[in-house]
Design an enzyme around this catalytic site. Structure first.
Site, short mmCIF file in Angstrom:
data_model
loop_
_atom_site.label_atom_id
_atom_site.label_comp_id
_atom_site.label_asym_id
_atom_site.label_seq_id
_atom_site.Cartn_x
_atom_site.Cartn_y
_atom_site.Cartn_z
N ASN A 49 27.19 30.07 10.14
CA ASN A 49 26.32 29.00 10.61
C ASN A 49 24.89 29.29 10.16
OD1 ASN A 49 26.58 31.07 12.56
ND2 ASN A 49 25.99 29.74 14.24
N ILE A 50 24.23 28.24 9.72
CA ILE A 50 22.87 28.33 9.20
C ILE A 50 22.02 27.31 9.94
CG2 ILE A 50 21.42 28.18 7.13
CD1 ILE A 50 24.07 28.63 5.49
N GLU A 51 21.10 27.83 10.74
CA GLU A 51 20.32 26.93 11.59
C GLU A 51 18.97 26.58 10.96
OE1 GLU A 51 20.42 28.94 15.39
OE2 GLU A 51 22.52 28.34 15.67
N CYS A 60 27.50 24.38 10.71
CA CYS A 60 28.45 25.32 11.31
C CYS A 60 29.11 26.20 10.24
CB CYS A 60 29.56 24.58 12.04
SG CYS A 60 29.03 23.59 13.42
N GLU A 62 32.25 26.84 9.78
CA GLU A 62 33.47 26.26 9.21
C GLU A 62 33.15 25.35 8.03
OE1 GLU A 62 32.55 26.44 12.38
OE2 GLU A 62 34.24 26.19 13.76
N CYS A 93 33.69 22.36 16.36
CA CYS A 93 33.11 21.10 16.84
C CYS A 93 33.82 19.92 16.16
CB CYS A 93 31.61 21.06 16.56
SG CYS A 93 31.20 20.72 14.82
N CYS A 96 33.26 19.45 12.32
CA CYS A 96 34.04 20.39 11.49
C CYS A 96 35.52 19.98 11.48
CB CYS A 96 33.89 21.82 12.02
SG CYS A 96 32.25 22.49 11.66
N1 THU Z 1 28.88 26.75 15.69
C1 THU Z 1 29.65 27.06 14.61
O1 THU Z 1 29.15 27.49 13.56
N2 THU Z 1 30.99 26.88 14.71
C2 THU Z 1 31.64 26.54 15.86
O2 THU Z 1 32.87 26.47 15.86
C3 THU Z 1 30.86 26.28 17.08
C4 THU Z 1 29.40 26.20 16.91
C5 THU Z 1 27.43 27.02 15.59
C6 THU Z 1 26.50 25.85 15.54
C7 THU Z 1 25.21 26.47 16.04
O3 THU Z 1 24.58 27.15 14.96
C8 THU Z 1 25.67 27.52 17.03
O4 THU Z 1 27.03 27.78 16.72
C9 THU Z 1 25.54 27.11 18.50
O5 THU Z 1 26.10 25.86 18.72
#
Ligand code: THU
Length: 139
Positions: A49-51, A60, A62, A93, A96
């Site tokens: 995940n890259i925010e 996310c 995935e 989510c 995804c």
């Molecule tokens: N996130 C994922 O990368 N995959 C998931 O299955 C659930 C949520 C990430 C999104 C965000 O960067 C962080 O987790 C919190 O929601």
């Protein structure tokens, strides 16, 4: 095309998801997630995940992994492993789930946590009646 995953491949996919999780960019949520996908040609691609400071732009793990595979020219994804430090196996989510279904409703999705719990479903089971190319056809 490979349909059944052998134990060695499954273990490799899970290991790659766990390892790549360390590279997540999560300064806002502090919730690192790692994912790995196996393509029909037998290759593995990973994602985290890259925010972003503009929160909705975050992606996310995935989708990050799936997009890596697609960018490399792959078109069918056989399996996906995703892991996070959660009480139950991490649950992908809705966005995804929709993207997983674009590339294979039969995708073998392994949801994991760091304590060894695992939940396995197909992408189709995770999102029944997903929107698909057929829905774009006019009546
Ligand atoms: N996130 C994922 O990368 N995959 C998931 O299955 C659930 C949520 C990430 C999104 C965000 O960067 C962080 O987790 C919190 O929601």
């Amino acid at each position: 095309m490979k349909t059944q995953l052998d134990q060695e491949t499954k273990d490799k996919l899970k290991k790659r998801a766990r390892e790549v999780r360390e590279r997540a960019y999560v300064p806002y949520s502090h919730f690192p997630v790692g994912a790995a996908v196996l393509t029909a040609s037998g290759k593995i691609f990973t994602g985290v995940n890259i925010e972003n400071a503009s929160y909705p732009l975050s992606i996310c793990a995935e989708r990050s992994a799936i997009f890596q595979a697609i960018t490399a020219g792959e078109r069918e994804i056989i399996a996906l492993a995703v892991t996070a430090d959660t009480a139950r196996p991490v649950s992908p989510c809705g966005a995804c789930r929709q993207v997983m279904n674009e590339f294979n409703p039969k995708m073998d999705v392994m949801m994991l946590n760091l304590t060894g719990d695992e939940l396995r479903r197909t992408a189709g089971e995770l999102l029944p009646e997903h929107f698909s190319s057929g829905d774009l056809e006019q009546s």
